[in-house]
Design an enzyme around this catalytic site. Sequence first.
Site, mmCIF file in Angstrom:
data_model
loop_
_atom_site.group_PDB
_atom_site.id
_atom_site.type_symbol
_atom_site.label_atom_id
_atom_site.label_comp_id
_atom_site.label_asym_id
_atom_site.label_seq_id
_atom_site.Cartn_x
_atom_site.Cartn_y
_atom_site.Cartn_z
ATOM 1 N N GLU A 251 43.186 51.235 32.604
ATOM 2 C CA GLU A 251 43.455 51.360 34.034
ATOM 3 C C GLU A 251 42.342 50.792 34.903
ATOM 4 O O GLU A 251 42.538 50.588 36.102
ATOM 5 C CB GLU A 251 43.684 52.834 34.380
ATOM 6 C CG GLU A 251 44.882 53.434 33.639
ATOM 7 C CD GLU A 251 45.004 54.934 33.867
ATOM 8 O OE1 GLU A 251 44.109 55.501 34.544
ATOM 9 O OE2 GLU A 251 45.975 55.526 33.368
ATOM 10 N N ASN B 245 35.964 48.838 31.824
ATOM 11 C CA ASN B 245 35.224 49.708 30.893
ATOM 12 C C ASN B 245 36.001 50.948 30.471
ATOM 13 O O ASN B 245 35.423 51.874 29.894
ATOM 14 C CB ASN B 245 33.871 50.116 31.478
ATOM 15 C CG ASN B 245 32.909 48.951 31.578
ATOM 16 O OD1 ASN B 245 32.862 48.104 30.690
ATOM 17 N ND2 ASN B 245 32.159 48.886 32.665
ATOM 18 N N GLY C 253 44.411 41.286 25.105
ATOM 19 C CA GLY C 253 43.817 40.724 26.310
ATOM 20 C C GLY C 253 43.017 39.488 25.963
ATOM 21 O O GLY C 253 43.222 38.879 24.915
ATOM 22 N N ASP D 87 38.953 37.357 26.197
ATOM 23 C CA ASP D 87 37.601 37.558 25.670
ATOM 24 C C ASP D 87 36.903 38.742 26.335
ATOM 25 O O ASP D 87 36.106 39.440 25.708
ATOM 26 C CB ASP D 87 36.770 36.288 25.870
ATOM 27 C CG ASP D 87 37.240 35.153 24.973
ATOM 28 O OD1 ASP D 87 37.896 35.441 23.958
ATOM 29 O OD2 ASP D 87 36.944 33.980 25.286
ATOM 30 N N GLU E 53 34.660 44.254 25.764
ATOM 31 C CA GLU E 53 34.626 45.672 26.122
ATOM 32 C C GLU E 53 34.826 46.558 24.897
ATOM 33 O O GLU E 53 34.102 47.542 24.695
ATOM 34 C CB GLU E 53 35.717 45.942 27.168
ATOM 35 C CG GLU E 53 35.654 47.326 27.764
ATOM 36 C CD GLU E 53 36.704 47.541 28.844
ATOM 37 O OE1 GLU E 53 37.246 48.657 28.913
ATOM 38 O OE2 GLU E 53 36.979 46.598 29.607
ATOM 39 N N ASP F 293 29.322 35.626 27.114
ATOM 40 C CA ASP F 293 30.727 35.791 26.699
ATOM 41 C C ASP F 293 31.648 35.984 27.896
ATOM 42 O O ASP F 293 32.567 36.807 27.880
ATOM 43 C CB ASP F 293 30.882 36.976 25.744
ATOM 44 C CG ASP F 293 30.250 36.728 24.392
ATOM 45 O OD1 ASP F 293 29.676 35.647 24.197
ATOM 46 O OD2 ASP F 293 30.309 37.623 23.530
ATOM 47 N N GLY F 294 31.387 35.219 28.969
ATOM 48 C CA GLY F 294 32.252 35.285 30.137
ATOM 49 C C GLY F 294 31.890 36.351 31.140
ATOM 50 O O GLY F 294 32.632 36.577 32.105
#
Length: 501
Positions: A128, A131, A152, A154, A159, A457-458
Site C-alpha cells: 500500500e 517500504n 513489480g 527493480d 525493497e 539500483d534505481g
Amino acid sequence: CVHTENCFVPISEIIAIEETEFNKKQRNIGRWQKMAKLHAFTVYYVKKARNHRWRCSDVTFWCVEEHLCNQWIQALKELLEMQKSRPKHLLVYINPYGGKRQGKRIYEQKVAPLFSLASISTDVVITEHANHAKDNLFEVNIYKYDGVVCVGGDGMFSEVMHGLIGRIQKDSGIDQNNPKASLVQCNIRIGIIPAGSTDCICYSTVGISDPVTSALHIIVGDCQPLDVSSVHHNNTFLKYSVSLLGYGFYGDILKDSEKKRWMGPMRYDYSGFKTFLSHHYYEGTIAYQPAKHRHGSPRDKESCRTGCHICKKSEKQLAEQNKEHGLKHEEGEEEWKVIKGKFLAINAVSMSCACPRSPKGLSPAAHLADGSADLILVRKCSRFDFLRYLVRHTNQDDQFDFPFVDVYRVKCFQFTSKLSEDNESNVMDIGKKRFGQFCRDHPACCCNIVNSTWNCDGETLDSSAIEVRVHCQLMKLFARGIEENCKDEAANSQSSIEQLL
C-alpha cells in the site's frame, strides 16, 4: 529424464501430473473410438522457446487399463516429490502501482494459475505504500516459507531484498552499520515476477523479462546465488546493491527523472538526453582493492552463463572460508589502489546489467556470484567520445576499448568527491562551499556542479562519499542464470514426449 529419439524432458522441468477424464468428443479419434472406456493422465511441462522464453505445455496419455494408468501417475508424482528444491509455500508481495500498474492483473491472470497447477500455496500481500514489503518482512515468520516472490520492477525487488537480508542479519545479531561485518548468507530464495518500469535484474539472471517464464523458474525450484554489495557512509549503512551503483551520468539521469514520474518510463529517455547534453564531470578520489584472488577479467569474451565455472569455484572457496573462519571477516592482503581525476561516470556493477536496449549490458563479462564487482571509470572526454562509448552498449564492440575508459575487477572500493575532500581538509574554504567553484573549463558558466548523486539500483543516495564492499553469494534467486543456446524446441518437444507411452 523422459528420453525419446528427439530430446530429453527432464523430470525437473515437469510442472505437474493430473488424472484426466475423456469425454465423447475426445474419445472419437482413430483406433480409440470403439473403446468403451479410456483412462488418461496429463503431463504439464516446460517448453523452451526462443530468447530464453519458457511456456507451460501439456500432453495427454491414455490407455484402456486403469491399473497401468494409475501406476504411471503414481511413479511420476513420486519422482516430482523427490525434487526437494521445489517450493511448496510462498510469500508474495505485489506492487499495484509500479510500471504500468499491471502487477495485480499479471499475477492473477498469468502467475497464480501456474502456482495452483503446481500445488504451491501462497500468502499474498498487496503493498500500500513505500517500504510496506520491507517492514512486513521484519514482522512475519519468514522461516515458514520456501521463498519470497515480488511482483513489480527493480524497486520492488530491492525493497524485498533489503527486508529479507536485514531480517536475517537482525536475527543473527549482525550490525549492518559495520562496513567490515561479515554478513550471514540468506538462504530464503527470492523470485521476481517482472511488472515494473525496469526489470534489469530479472533480465540479467533469466535472460528475458517475462512473467510466465519467471513463474516457471520459481515452480521448478531453480536457484541462482547472487553477490550483494553493501554501501556505507561514515560507519552508517545506506543500501544494498545487486546491479548498478552509478555516480555522475547515471546518477544525474535518476535524479532528474525522479521529478518527472508523471511521464512514466519515457522519463528515462528524456532525462538521459538532457543529462548527455549537460555533459557534467565530477572530481574525486577512488580507492579500491583488486579482486586478485578471483578468476577472470572484465575484458573477457566469455560471459556468465548457467553453471558458470568461475561462480562455482567461488562457491567452493566461500564454503571453505566459512568452514575455516566461521563468520569472522578476513581482511585481504591486497593493497589499496588510488585514482584521482575528473569523471563523467563512475559505475560499479555486480552483474552485466543487460536489458533489451543493451543486450550485453554495462559489463558483459561481469559474474553474478564470484564475489567481485566491475568498477568502470569514464574520464572527462568530449561529448562525441562519450556518445561513442554509450553507443557501444547497444552493439557487439568492446565498450572498454577507449583511452578514457578504465575498468577494474574489485572486491571493495571507496569514493570521495573533491568537494568532500576540500571541506574536510580546509575549513577556510567557506566561499567554496557556499558559492561553488569557478568553472575553468566552461568560462561562460561560473557555477560548475561539484557533486553528483549515486544511483543505487534505481534509488538515489544522498551521500556522495561512500564505502562499498561485495559480499559473495549473500542471497539466492529463483533463477538459473542465462542458458546458452536456448533454441526453439517447440517443433520437436511435443511429438517426442508423446512417445513416452
